[in-house]
Design a protein around this motif. Structure first.
Motif, PDB file in Angstrom:
ATOM      1  N   ARG A 171       0.826  -1.203   0.000  1.00 29.73           N
ATOM      2  CA  ARG A 171       0.000   0.000   0.000  1.00 29.73           C
ATOM      3  C   ARG A 171       0.871   1.269   0.000  1.00 29.73           C
ATOM      4  O   ARG A 171       0.603   2.216  -0.735  1.00 29.73           O
ATOM      5  CB  ARG A 171      -0.928  -0.007   1.213  1.00 29.73           C
ATOM      6  N   LYS A 172       1.934   1.264   0.815  1.00 34.88           N
ATOM      7  CA  LYS A 172       2.804   2.443   0.885  1.00 34.88           C
ATOM      8  C   LYS A 172       3.565   2.649  -0.424  1.00 34.88           C
ATOM      9  O   LYS A 172       3.683   3.771  -0.914  1.00 34.88           O
ATOM     10  CB  LYS A 172       3.784   2.288   2.048  1.00 34.88           C
ATOM     11  N   TRP A 230       2.633   1.683  -3.401  1.00 35.01           N
ATOM     12  CA  TRP A 230       1.653   2.094  -4.404  1.00 35.01           C
ATOM     13  C   TRP A 230       1.366   3.588  -4.299  1.00 35.01           C
ATOM     14  O   TRP A 230       1.307   4.293  -5.307  1.00 35.01           O
ATOM     15  CB  TRP A 230       0.381   1.285  -4.219  1.00 35.01           C
ATOM     16  N   ARG A 231       1.189   4.081  -3.079  1.00 36.53           N
ATOM     17  CA  ARG A 231       0.841   5.491  -2.910  1.00 36.53           C
ATOM     18  C   ARG A 231       2.026   6.414  -3.180  1.00 36.53           C
ATOM     19  O   ARG A 231       1.856   7.506  -3.722  1.00 36.53           O
ATOM     20  CB  ARG A 231       0.302   5.711  -1.497  1.00 36.53           C
ATOM     21  N   TYR A 235      -6.107   5.169  -4.842  1.00 34.77           N
ATOM     22  CA  TYR A 235      -5.099   4.927  -3.811  1.00 34.77           C
ATOM     23  C   TYR A 235      -5.100   3.485  -3.307  1.00 34.77           C
ATOM     24  O   TYR A 235      -4.197   3.086  -2.588  1.00 34.77           O
ATOM     25  CB  TYR A 235      -5.308   5.881  -2.637  1.00 34.77           C
ATOM     26  N   GLU A 236      -6.127   2.710  -3.673  1.00 36.48           N
ATOM     27  CA  GLU A 236      -6.173   1.315  -3.251  1.00 36.48           C
ATOM     28  C   GLU A 236      -5.312   0.474  -4.184  1.00 36.48           C
ATOM     29  O   GLU A 236      -5.566   0.408  -5.378  1.00 36.48           O
ATOM     30  CB  GLU A 236      -7.604   0.796  -3.249  1.00 36.48           C
ATOM     31  N   PRO A 237      -4.286  -0.192  -3.668  1.00 38.74           N
ATOM     32  CA  PRO A 237      -3.395  -0.987  -4.523  1.00 38.74           C
ATOM     33  C   PRO A 237      -4.021  -2.333  -4.863  1.00 38.74           C
ATOM     34  O   PRO A 237      -5.063  -2.713  -4.313  1.00 38.74           O
ATOM     35  CB  PRO A 237      -2.160  -1.165  -3.641  1.00 38.74           C
ATOM     36  N   TYR A 284      -7.133  -6.771  -8.774  1.00 34.68           N
ATOM     37  CA  TYR A 284      -7.230  -5.315  -8.641  1.00 34.68           C
ATOM     38  C   TYR A 284      -8.676  -4.897  -8.883  1.00 34.68           C
ATOM     39  O   TYR A 284      -9.258  -5.175  -9.941  1.00 34.68           O
ATOM     40  CB  TYR A 284      -6.319  -4.608  -9.641  1.00 34.68           C
TER      41      TYR A 284
END
Length: 256
Positions: A2-3, A5-6, A69-71, A97
């Motif tokens: 998640r980090k 990706w953002r 923002y959702e990976p 996804y």
């Protein structure tokens, strides 16, 4: 995940836009070649009234791409040894996804009735594709907000040509959303001694992925009046583009 990706989301968007547009241009070119072949065969078979070249798809342009923002979700991962180098690590991940990706395309069409019988077919074709289109009248002024992407802030318009030998040229904005991708993803990372400690990332689908997507008219564009656009874009997003990264084809990200 998640980090990562953002942090890299904007770089990923730019990278995808560039490569996606080149892949789309190739798909449009292949469709034109198939259409010309069918038209030539129809002419040889003595079918001058064929409509293969009635509606021509000139270009599909990617105007805007926004990643959510959702990976992607990794449900399972299995380590694979892909190289003898100590700096290479490989794996196959069960990935899905369902984020809020949104994309805006502009479809450029031309309609040629140069070989058609006359005004009756011109009116019938225009009514079928666009509804009632005023002849030789200027397009209405745009009422869209200034925040709309360049080139898509006007409603769909088409003006009947003075001569039947001159084609109509129209642009239709189409919005893509609710992308759903499920597949086994093969990946290989080459480690580096400097942050972020990955020098190159290579990705590919092990098999053709299962992809679902929704298409919608952008503002007042009547997409459903031209099924060709919907079928082409759906096939492009769910089949042609994913096949470009099914093994042995790969996508490479040079991070360092």
């Amino acid at each position: 995940l998640r980090k990562v990706w953002r942090v890299y989301m904007k770089q990923i968007e730019k990278w995808v836009e560039d490569r996606l547009q080149r892949a789309i241009d190739g798909a449009v070119l292949r469709r034109k070649l198939r259409q010309n072949t069918l038209a030539a065969e129809a002419s040889v078979n003595g079918d001058p009234g064929s409509s293969y070249n009635l509606v021509n798809l000139n270009r599909v342009r990617l105007v805007e791409l926004n990643l959510d923002y959702e990976p992607p979700v990794i449900r399972a991962i299995e380590s694979r040894r892909e190289s003898r180098r100590d700096s290479d690590i490989g794996a196959v991940a069960d990935m899905r996804y369902t984020g809020g990706l949104r994309a805006l395309f502009v479809v450029e069409l031309s309609i040629s009735l140069g070989d058609s019988p006359g005004e009756a077919l011109l009116r019938a074709t225009s009514a079928q594709l666009f509804g009632n289109i005023p002849t030789a009248s200027p397009p209405p002024p745009s009422t869209s907000s200034s925040s709309s992407p360049a080139g898509v802030n006007e409603p769909i318009t088409a003006i009947a040509p003075v001569s039947l030998n001159k084609p109509w040229r129209i642009k239709i904005p189409v919005q893509v959303y609710d992308l759903d991708v499920e597949s086994d993803l093969w990946l290989k990372a080459r480690l580096a001694p400097l942050p972020p400690y990955i020098g190159r990332l290579t990705l590919a689908f092990t098999d053709a992925p299962a992809i679902g997507v929704q298409l919608a008219p952008y503002k007042r564009a009547q997409l459903m009046r031209i099924p060709m656009i919907q079928s082409f874009l759906t096939n492009l997003i769910t089949e042609e583009l994913p096949n470009l990264m099914v093994l042995p084809r790969t996508l490479e990200f040079d991070i360092l």
